[in-house]
Write a protein that holds these residues in place. Sequence first.
Motif, short mmCIF file in Angstrom:
data_model
loop_
_atom_site.label_atom_id
_atom_site.label_comp_id
_atom_site.label_asym_id
_atom_site.label_seq_id
_atom_site.Cartn_x
_atom_site.Cartn_y
_atom_site.Cartn_z
N ASP A 25 -2.91 35.68 -19.28
CA ASP A 25 -4.09 35.17 -18.57
C ASP A 25 -4.00 33.67 -18.32
O ASP A 25 -4.58 33.16 -17.37
N CYS A 26 -3.26 32.97 -19.20
CA CYS A 26 -3.08 31.52 -19.07
C CYS A 26 -1.83 31.16 -18.27
O CYS A 26 -1.46 29.99 -18.17
N GLY A 27 -1.14 32.16 -17.75
CA GLY A 27 0.06 31.92 -16.96
C GLY A 27 1.28 31.56 -17.77
O GLY A 27 2.26 31.04 -17.25
N ALA A 28 1.25 31.84 -19.07
CA ALA A 28 2.38 31.54 -19.96
C ALA A 28 3.38 32.69 -19.96
O ALA A 28 3.03 33.84 -19.71
N ASN A 29 4.63 32.36 -20.26
CA ASN A 29 5.68 33.36 -20.35
C ASN A 29 6.19 33.40 -21.80
O ASN A 29 6.40 32.36 -22.42
N ASP A 51 2.60 27.12 -18.23
CA ASP A 51 2.54 26.60 -16.87
C ASP A 51 1.30 25.72 -16.78
O ASP A 51 0.18 26.23 -16.63
N PRO A 52 1.46 24.38 -16.88
CA PRO A 52 0.30 23.49 -16.90
C PRO A 52 -0.53 23.53 -15.62
O PRO A 52 -1.68 23.10 -15.62
N GLN A 53 0.03 24.07 -14.54
CA GLN A 53 -0.75 24.20 -13.31
C GLN A 53 -1.78 25.33 -13.43
O GLN A 53 -2.77 25.35 -12.70
N VAL A 60 -4.79 26.60 -23.58
CA VAL A 60 -4.09 27.72 -24.23
C VAL A 60 -4.42 27.72 -25.73
O VAL A 60 -4.69 28.79 -26.32
N GLN A 61 -4.43 26.56 -26.33
CA GLN A 61 -4.75 26.46 -27.76
C GLN A 61 -6.15 27.01 -28.05
O GLN A 61 -6.34 27.78 -29.00
N GLU A 62 -7.12 26.63 -27.24
CA GLU A 62 -8.49 27.12 -27.43
C GLU A 62 -8.56 28.63 -27.24
O GLU A 62 -9.25 29.33 -28.00
N ARG A 63 -7.84 29.14 -26.27
CA ARG A 63 -7.84 30.59 -26.02
C ARG A 63 -7.23 31.34 -27.20
O ARG A 63 -7.75 32.37 -27.64
N LEU A 64 -6.13 30.80 -27.74
CA LEU A 64 -5.48 31.46 -28.89
C LEU A 64 -6.34 31.37 -30.15
O LEU A 64 -6.33 32.29 -30.97
#
Length: 89
Positions: A25-29, A51-53, A60-64
């Motif tokens: 959801d955050c665009g991370a791989n 992906d900072p864009q 991402v930290q808050e989401r995790l």
Amino acid sequence: MKCVISVLGKDRSGVVAAVATALADCGANIDDISQTILDDIFSMTMLTTLDPQVADFNTVQERLEKVGEDVGMQIIIQREDVFQYMYKI
């Protein structure tokens, strides 16, 4: 940006799915993943690329952190360069 994510807690179903979904959801791989269960303790380490864009490190930290609360796990994310420097000493 490369990051190391550590997940630790009492084993239960759905942990990998919850973390992977939040990252997607955050665009991370997820570049690499290792997990193990010792007795009833679940441990997972992931190497990811953010992906900072799409979502910056703090987002991402808050989401995790929220995922960790939801699944009853400790989830820590660190920038890979900071992680590497911590263990160079």
